[in-house]
Motif scaffolding. Structure first.
Motif, PDB file in Angstrom:
ATOM      1  N   ASP A  14       0.754  -1.364   0.155  1.00  0.00           N
ATOM      2  CA  ASP A  14       0.108  -0.143  -0.108  1.00  0.00           C
ATOM      3  C   ASP A  14       0.909   1.172  -0.034  1.00  0.00           C
ATOM      4  N   GLU A  15       1.996   1.219   0.796  1.00  0.00           N
ATOM      5  CA  GLU A  15       2.854   2.348   0.895  1.00  0.00           C
ATOM      6  C   GLU A  15       3.726   2.643  -0.554  1.00  0.00           C
ATOM      7  N   HIS A  16       3.783   1.752  -1.288  1.00  0.00           N
ATOM      8  CA  HIS A  16       4.264   2.076  -2.760  1.00  0.00           C
ATOM      9  C   HIS A  16       3.611   1.691  -3.851  1.00  0.00           C
ATOM     10  N   ALA A  17       2.782   2.419  -4.169  1.00  0.00           N
ATOM     11  CA  ALA A  17       1.465   2.100  -5.079  1.00  0.00           C
ATOM     12  C   ALA A  17       2.055   1.382  -6.237  1.00  0.00           C
ATOM     13  N   GLY A  18       1.405   0.655  -6.755  1.00  0.00           N
ATOM     14  CA  GLY A  18       1.795  -0.376  -7.920  1.00  0.00           C
ATOM     15  C   GLY A  18       2.951  -1.367  -7.772  1.00  0.00           C
ATOM     16  N   VAL A  51       9.710  -9.003  -7.867  1.00  0.00           N
ATOM     17  CA  VAL A  51       9.363  -7.708  -7.678  1.00  0.00           C
ATOM     18  C   VAL A  51       8.658  -7.215  -8.881  1.00  0.00           C
ATOM     19  N   GLU A  52       7.363  -6.661  -8.795  1.00  0.00           N
ATOM     20  CA  GLU A  52       6.957  -6.299 -10.177  1.00  0.00           C
ATOM     21  C   GLU A  52       6.159  -4.919  -9.895  1.00  0.00           C
ATOM     22  N   ASN A  53       6.533  -3.766 -11.000  1.00  0.00           N
ATOM     23  CA  ASN A  53       6.113  -2.559 -10.852  1.00  0.00           C
ATOM     24  C   ASN A  53       4.909  -2.127 -11.757  1.00  0.00           C
ATOM     25  N   HIS A  58       9.499   4.907 -11.076  1.00  0.00           N
ATOM     26  CA  HIS A  58      10.510   3.884 -11.253  1.00  0.00           C
ATOM     27  C   HIS A  58      11.477   3.765 -10.032  1.00  0.00           C
ATOM     28  N   PRO A  59      10.924   3.017  -8.844  1.00  0.00           N
ATOM     29  CA  PRO A  59      11.516   2.903  -7.759  1.00  0.00           C
ATOM     30  C   PRO A  59      12.797   1.994  -7.618  1.00  0.00           C
ATOM     31  N   THR A  60      13.817   2.439  -6.962  1.00  0.00           N
ATOM     32  CA  THR A  60      14.944   1.333  -6.526  1.00  0.00           C
ATOM     33  C   THR A  60      14.665   0.461  -5.565  1.00  0.00           C
ATOM     34  N   VAL A  61      14.751  -0.803  -5.809  1.00  0.00           N
ATOM     35  CA  VAL A  61      14.509  -1.908  -5.067  1.00  0.00           C
ATOM     36  C   VAL A  61      15.830  -2.601  -4.640  1.00  0.00           C
ATOM     37  N   ALA A 129      10.237  -1.465   3.562  1.00  0.00           N
ATOM     38  CA  ALA A 129       8.754  -1.548   3.747  1.00  0.00           C
ATOM     39  C   ALA A 129       8.486  -2.725   4.782  1.00  0.00           C
ATOM     40  N   ASP A 130       6.991  -2.981   4.906  1.00  0.00           N
ATOM     41  CA  ASP A 130       6.623  -4.076   6.007  1.00  0.00           C
ATOM     42  C   ASP A 130       7.193  -5.343   5.618  1.00  0.00           C
ATOM     43  N   ARG A 131       7.447  -6.341   6.786  1.00  0.00           N
ATOM     44  CA  ARG A 131       7.681  -7.423   6.207  1.00  0.00           C
ATOM     45  C   ARG A 131       6.502  -8.219   6.026  1.00  0.00           C
ATOM     46  N   ARG A 132       6.643  -8.994   5.135  1.00  0.00           N
ATOM     47  CA  ARG A 132       5.752  -9.973   4.523  1.00  0.00           C
ATOM     48  C   ARG A 132       5.991 -11.584   4.647  1.00  0.00           C
TER      49      ARG A 132
END
Length: 171
Positions: A14-18, A51-53, A58-61, A129-132
């Motif tokens: 949610d905190e990183h749209a898309g 990880v899919e955008n 264009h975030p850096t992952v 980001a939150d842990r999943r």
């Protein structure tokens, strides 16, 4: 109540749209550069993290050492992670409609590989980001995980256990 994902499920942030993440292709596999001596007597397996955008930015992952935790068996013991053979995501710009995948090689006693939990903490643009959590196991195909074995079995057991623990703490 937060429920773990089943291996093969996509999890959106949610905190990183898309942006969404998927742990998949959990399977028995030998590492490409040979076995680590410390894994003698253990059974190797691999897992992929994609990880899919689907957004416009264009975030850096980053998905590196220490951001992936793999636990095996009913007691949740730590799996042996073969860092030398694994491929991580180190500061990759994920442009819209693109994907990037990390491949992790790990090992553990064969009897414990029916239950594997993979926890991911993605770093996006230098923010954590939150842990999943994803739950699965060797011998549970991704299709089978959605049709009962994983969803109604392992993930449901984990969810029920966590719910019971939360209820005990709030009483």
């Amino acid at each position: 109540m937060y429920e773990p994902n089943v291996v093969g499920d996509w999890q959106e942030y949610d905190e990183h749209a898309g942006l969404r993440v998927r742990v998949h292709r959990l399977e028995a596999a030998e590492p490409p550069r040979g076995r680590d001596d410390a894994a003698e007597g253990l059974t190797y397996f691999s897992v992929r993290v994609t990880v899919e955008n689907r957004g416009e930015r264009h975030p850096t992952v980053h998905l590196e050492d220490g951001q992936i935790d793999v636990r095996i068996g009913p007691d949740g013991e730590s799996a042996f992670i073969d860092w030398r053979n694994s491929q991580f995501i180190e500061g990759f710009d994920v442009y819209p409609l693109r994907r990037v995948t990390a491949v992790l090689f790990a090992a553990g006693p064969e009897a414990s590989l029916g239950q594997i939990d993979v926890q991911i903490q993605l770093r996006v643009d230098d923010e954590w980001a939150d842990r999943r959590l994803w739950a699965g196991g060797i011998g549970l195909g991704e299709g089978a995980a959605h049709v009962g074995a994983g969803r109604d079995g392992l993930a449901c057991q984990i969810s029920n256990f966590l719910r019971d623990q939360a209820e005990e703490g709030t009483a």
